[in-house]
Motif scaffolding. Sequence first.
Motif, PDB file in Angstrom:
ATOM      1  N   VAL A 132     -48.398 -12.782  26.979  1.00  0.00           N
ATOM      2  CA  VAL A 132     -49.317 -12.809  28.115  1.00  0.00           C
ATOM      3  C   VAL A 132     -50.730 -12.451  27.664  1.00  0.00           C
ATOM      4  CG1 VAL A 132     -47.496 -12.212  29.766  1.00  0.00           C
ATOM      5  CG2 VAL A 132     -48.844 -10.397  28.690  1.00  0.00           C
ATOM      6  N   ALA A 133     -51.694 -12.925  28.445  1.00  0.00           N
ATOM      7  CA  ALA A 133     -53.094 -12.645  28.119  1.00  0.00           C
ATOM      8  C   ALA A 133     -53.474 -11.210  28.447  1.00  0.00           C
ATOM      9  CB  ALA A 133     -54.004 -13.606  28.874  1.00  0.00           C
ATOM     10  N   GLY A 134     -52.783 -10.626  29.405  1.00  0.00           N
ATOM     11  CA  GLY A 134     -53.102  -9.260  29.805  1.00  0.00           C
ATOM     12  C   GLY A 134     -54.055  -9.218  30.979  1.00  0.00           C
ATOM     13  N   GLU A 135     -54.121  -8.073  31.608  1.00  0.00           N
ATOM     14  CA  GLU A 135     -54.909  -7.859  32.827  1.00  0.00           C
ATOM     15  C   GLU A 135     -55.864  -6.698  32.609  1.00  0.00           C
ATOM     16  OE1 GLU A 135     -53.922  -5.808  37.173  1.00  0.00           O
ATOM     17  OE2 GLU A 135     -52.285  -6.556  35.902  1.00  0.00           O
ATOM     18  N   ALA A 136     -57.134  -6.914  32.864  1.00  0.00           N
ATOM     19  CA  ALA A 136     -58.129  -5.858  32.679  1.00  0.00           C
ATOM     20  C   ALA A 136     -57.975  -4.796  33.758  1.00  0.00           C
ATOM     21  CB  ALA A 136     -59.526  -6.447  32.711  1.00  0.00           C
ATOM     22  N   ALA A 137     -58.141  -3.539  33.358  1.00  0.00           N
ATOM     23  CA  ALA A 137     -58.059  -2.417  34.300  1.00  0.00           C
ATOM     24  C   ALA A 137     -58.897  -1.270  33.753  1.00  0.00           C
ATOM     25  CB  ALA A 137     -56.610  -1.979  34.505  1.00  0.00           C
ATOM     26  N   THR A 138     -59.076  -0.262  34.601  1.00  0.00           N
ATOM     27  CA  THR A 138     -59.853   0.920  34.228  1.00  0.00           C
ATOM     28  C   THR A 138     -59.091   2.167  34.653  1.00  0.00           C
ATOM     29  OG1 THR A 138     -61.919  -0.291  34.596  1.00  0.00           O
ATOM     30  CG2 THR A 138     -62.074   2.093  34.479  1.00  0.00           C
ATOM     31  N   THR A 176     -56.237  -2.875  28.734  1.00  0.00           N
ATOM     32  CA  THR A 176     -55.613  -4.152  29.080  1.00  0.00           C
ATOM     33  C   THR A 176     -54.153  -3.884  29.392  1.00  0.00           C
ATOM     34  OG1 THR A 176     -57.092  -5.388  27.627  1.00  0.00           O
ATOM     35  CG2 THR A 176     -55.067  -6.482  28.305  1.00  0.00           C
ATOM     36  N   ILE A 177     -53.711  -4.318  30.560  1.00  0.00           N
ATOM     37  CA  ILE A 177     -52.319  -4.131  30.981  1.00  0.00           C
ATOM     38  C   ILE A 177     -51.520  -5.370  30.586  1.00  0.00           C
ATOM     39  CG2 ILE A 177     -50.749  -3.773  32.919  1.00  0.00           C
ATOM     40  CD1 ILE A 177     -53.086  -2.526  34.455  1.00  0.00           C
ATOM     41  N   TYR A 178     -50.440  -5.173  29.862  1.00  0.00           N
ATOM     42  CA  TYR A 178     -49.580  -6.284  29.465  1.00  0.00           C
ATOM     43  C   TYR A 178     -48.281  -6.336  30.261  1.00  0.00           C
ATOM     44  CZ  TYR A 178     -52.769  -7.046  25.617  1.00  0.00           C
ATOM     45  OH  TYR A 178     -53.907  -7.312  24.887  1.00  0.00           O
ATOM     46  N   VAL A 211     -50.002  -0.728  28.047  1.00  0.00           N
ATOM     47  CA  VAL A 211     -51.425  -1.038  27.923  1.00  0.00           C
ATOM     48  C   VAL A 211     -51.915  -0.902  26.484  1.00  0.00           C
ATOM     49  CG1 VAL A 211     -51.765  -0.072  30.244  1.00  0.00           C
ATOM     50  CG2 VAL A 211     -52.304   1.326  28.236  1.00  0.00           C
ATOM     51  N   GLN A 212     -53.118  -1.434  26.283  1.00  0.00           N
ATOM     52  CA  GLN A 212     -53.871  -1.187  25.055  1.00  0.00           C
ATOM     53  C   GLN A 212     -55.256  -0.704  25.452  1.00  0.00           C
ATOM     54  OE1 GLN A 212     -54.504  -4.498  22.264  1.00  0.00           O
ATOM     55  NE2 GLN A 212     -54.329  -3.025  20.591  1.00  0.00           N
ATOM     56  N   ALA A 213     -55.663   0.446  24.895  1.00  0.00           N
ATOM     57  CA  ALA A 213     -56.962   1.027  25.221  1.00  0.00           C
ATOM     58  C   ALA A 213     -58.069   0.282  24.493  1.00  0.00           C
ATOM     59  CB  ALA A 213     -56.982   2.506  24.842  1.00  0.00           C
ATOM     60  N   ALA A 214     -59.158   0.013  25.207  1.00  0.00           N
ATOM     61  CA  ALA A 214     -60.274  -0.715  24.618  1.00  0.00           C
ATOM     62  C   ALA A 214     -61.015   0.118  23.580  1.00  0.00           C
ATOM     63  CB  ALA A 214     -61.238  -1.172  25.714  1.00  0.00           C
TER      64      ALA A 214
END
Length: 271
Positions: free
Chosen positions: A28-34, A61-63, A72-75
Amino acid sequence: MSDRRLTPANGRVAAAHLRGQVAAERFVAGEAATLAAPVADLLAAPCGARDRQCLLGEAVTIYERRGGWAFVQAAKDGYVGYLAEAALGPPGAPTHRVAARATHLYPAPDMKTRERMSLSLGARVTVTGEAGRFAETPLGFVPRVHLAPLERPEADPVAVAERFLGAPYLWGGNSAFGIDCSGLVQAALAACGIACPGDTDMQESLGDAAQGPPRRGDLLFWKGHVALVRDAETLIHANAHHMAVTVEEIAAVTDRIAAAGEGPVTAHRRP
């Protein structure tokens, strides 16, 4: 073998760019979040051990969302893990960072009102206006004196680290409410616009190998530990010996670590 701390894949799902490199049921491309909470633990597994922490306003980014947890992966450093889904909000566009050791966010521009939350150095907020001595954000009001624009990094990581003096030691901690050795180094360097990974073993490749006497801003590494050099004789570090962020003599720390059987300095780096 890939490092699970930096590889957004858990068997069920993986980042789209990893197709052909890892096995997964879905890519998946993932979903941006904060991050919408003041601070949240980034776990190795749902309900598992804390690896690191994320602070308010940090992008992830939420996968995958599953059972109240987000994979997630932290930016900020590429760290991968699980955050409580309730701690996440929509993507944002922060404008400022907390530059003081800690601050409060209030429902009104009045220090006598009951605060809504406490924020650590490094937390990010979106300033939309000013009200006297306060900056207005979508979440409330923060003292302007405690904030700095994101586009204006600091110049001295050691000066940033010194704001954490006395902060309690916390394994995997990244905030003024609890921090470990690599968390302190990351917070200090990040405030100065220097990209820094989350764990000590990753940080040991930062910058260049340094020769000669330690100088301000250098990093000294031991097995599983890192410290920032203040000057030729002293360092600052978050340490389990004092269970706090402290300033100590380099020689005393080196002797204590050697006496504990952890060996000598393993690296001397200059970010």
